[in-house]
Design an enzyme around this catalytic site. Structure first.
Site, short mmCIF file in Angstrom:
data_model
loop_
_atom_site.label_atom_id
_atom_site.label_comp_id
_atom_site.label_asym_id
_atom_site.label_seq_id
_atom_site.Cartn_x
_atom_site.Cartn_y
_atom_site.Cartn_z
N LYS A 18 41.99 43.60 40.91
CA LYS A 18 41.91 43.69 39.41
C LYS A 18 42.10 45.16 38.92
O LYS A 18 41.99 46.13 39.64
CB LYS A 18 40.51 43.08 38.74
CG LYS A 18 40.66 41.67 39.22
CD LYS A 18 39.23 40.86 38.20
CE LYS A 18 39.28 39.49 38.39
NZ LYS A 18 38.11 38.92 37.80
N ARG A 77 35.58 35.93 45.47
CA ARG A 77 36.81 35.07 45.50
C ARG A 77 38.04 36.35 45.45
O ARG A 77 37.85 37.19 44.68
CB ARG A 77 36.84 34.86 43.92
CG ARG A 77 38.14 34.24 43.42
CD ARG A 77 37.72 33.34 42.12
NE ARG A 77 39.15 32.98 41.57
CZ ARG A 77 40.01 33.16 40.86
NH1 ARG A 77 40.26 34.73 40.84
NH2 ARG A 77 41.32 32.72 40.68
#
Length: 306
Positions: free
Chosen positions: A214, A248
């Site tokens: 991210k 995740r």
């Protein structure tokens, strides 16, 4: 917690959720797996590499993403969910915040609903999950990164998500919480919450941490999305140490190894080894010695590897 007929410990163990984006425009791997054959091959690879569950999504939620019609998203995820469940014995999560997509995915065999809006986007979502009797992951999110008192506000927002779930009849044992790294937060917000993710334990539910590749990592290290593995691994290790139930991730193999190594260190006890320090609670054994300037660690001259 039972997901897809398999038992998952809610404390003391971290599981790896592999990301399977069947989208042409996902921020990290858009277009790579958006055919059933390609998705199946990638699913097989992730299972081989140690994934405990797969998270299948059909709409990119990158910054500035385009909202898809329900029918389009369903046409992407349902064939892949059906194929994965037919070919592999692994729990499957559907990554959607739309009740119609969730309902179609559950009918196709999905075992968990992963909602990036924590039931707040679609007022029918909680009912769909409750009726199916499956677990759900409720993520923290806001339209704007504006907070009065940041960490308490995050907890209050998640309490509101849990309230929606319980009002609809979703059982406590079917609720997982996600701090929502990268959603409705600045870089500073993301770093602070990652460092203090354990505060979510106050709410009494297991935690899923999703930081893989991210922007928090890209902005911190000034790296493009295809060079963020080391940063992701650092957050995975932190997640294990903070007691997260799931991480995740895109790169299952590397993160599986990081999880397993971290857990081996955290769970090791003294056994038959003599030590004058406790190995559980307080500071780790040897901390004081290691931190004394000019004083060598007692095992510094007895290494067994290179």
């Amino acid at each position: 917690m039972i997901i897809g007929g398999k038992s998952f410990e809610t404390t003391g163990h971290t599981y790896v959720m592999g990301i399977l984006n069947v989208t042409p425009d996902s921020f990290s791997d858009g277009g790579k797996w958006n055919s059933v054959d390609a998705a199946l091959k990638h699913a097989e690879d992730m299972i081989r590499d140690g994934a405990d569950i797969l998270d299948i999504g059909g709409e990119s939620t990158r910054p500035g993403y385009t909202l898809l019609p329900d029918e389009k998203e369903i046409s992407r995820v349902v064939p892949v969910i059906e194929a994965v469940k037919k070919n592999f014995d692994i729990p499957v999560s559907v990554d959607t915040y739309k009740s119609a997509v969730a309902e179609a995915a559950l009918q196709a065999g999905a075992d968990l609903v992963n909602d990036i809006w924590g039931l707040k986007y679609d007022d029918k979502m909680a009912g769909v999950i409750a009726k199916a009797g499956v677990p759900c992951c409720l993520m923290h999110n806001r339209k704007e990164a504006v907070y009065d008192d940041y960490l308490p506000d995050v907890l209050d927002d998640l309490r509101a998500c849990v309230k929606l779930a319980k009002q609809a009849g979703i059982a406590d044992e079917h609720i997982i919480l996600d701090p929502g790294i990268g959603f409705g937060k600045t870089l500073e917000h993301n770093l602070i919450l990652t460092n203090h993710v354990e505060i979510l334990h106050e709410l009494g539910y297991p935690i899923l941490l999703g930081t893989s590749r991210k922007s928090m990592i890209g902005l911190t290290l000034d790296l493009p999305k295809d060079q963020r593995e080391e940063g992701t691994l650092a957050t995975t290790v932190l997640g294990v140490m903070k007691g997260c139930m799931f991480v995740r991730v895109h790169n299952v193999l590397a993160n599986r190894r990081a999880v397993d190594m971290t857990q081996a260190i955290l769970h090791q006890t003294a056994g038959g080894i003599r030590t004058s320090r406790r190995l559980s609670g307080g500071k780790p054994a040897g901390t004081e010695i290691c931190h004394q300037r000019g004083t060598a660690h007692p095992s510094a001259h007895s290494r067994t590897d290179g």
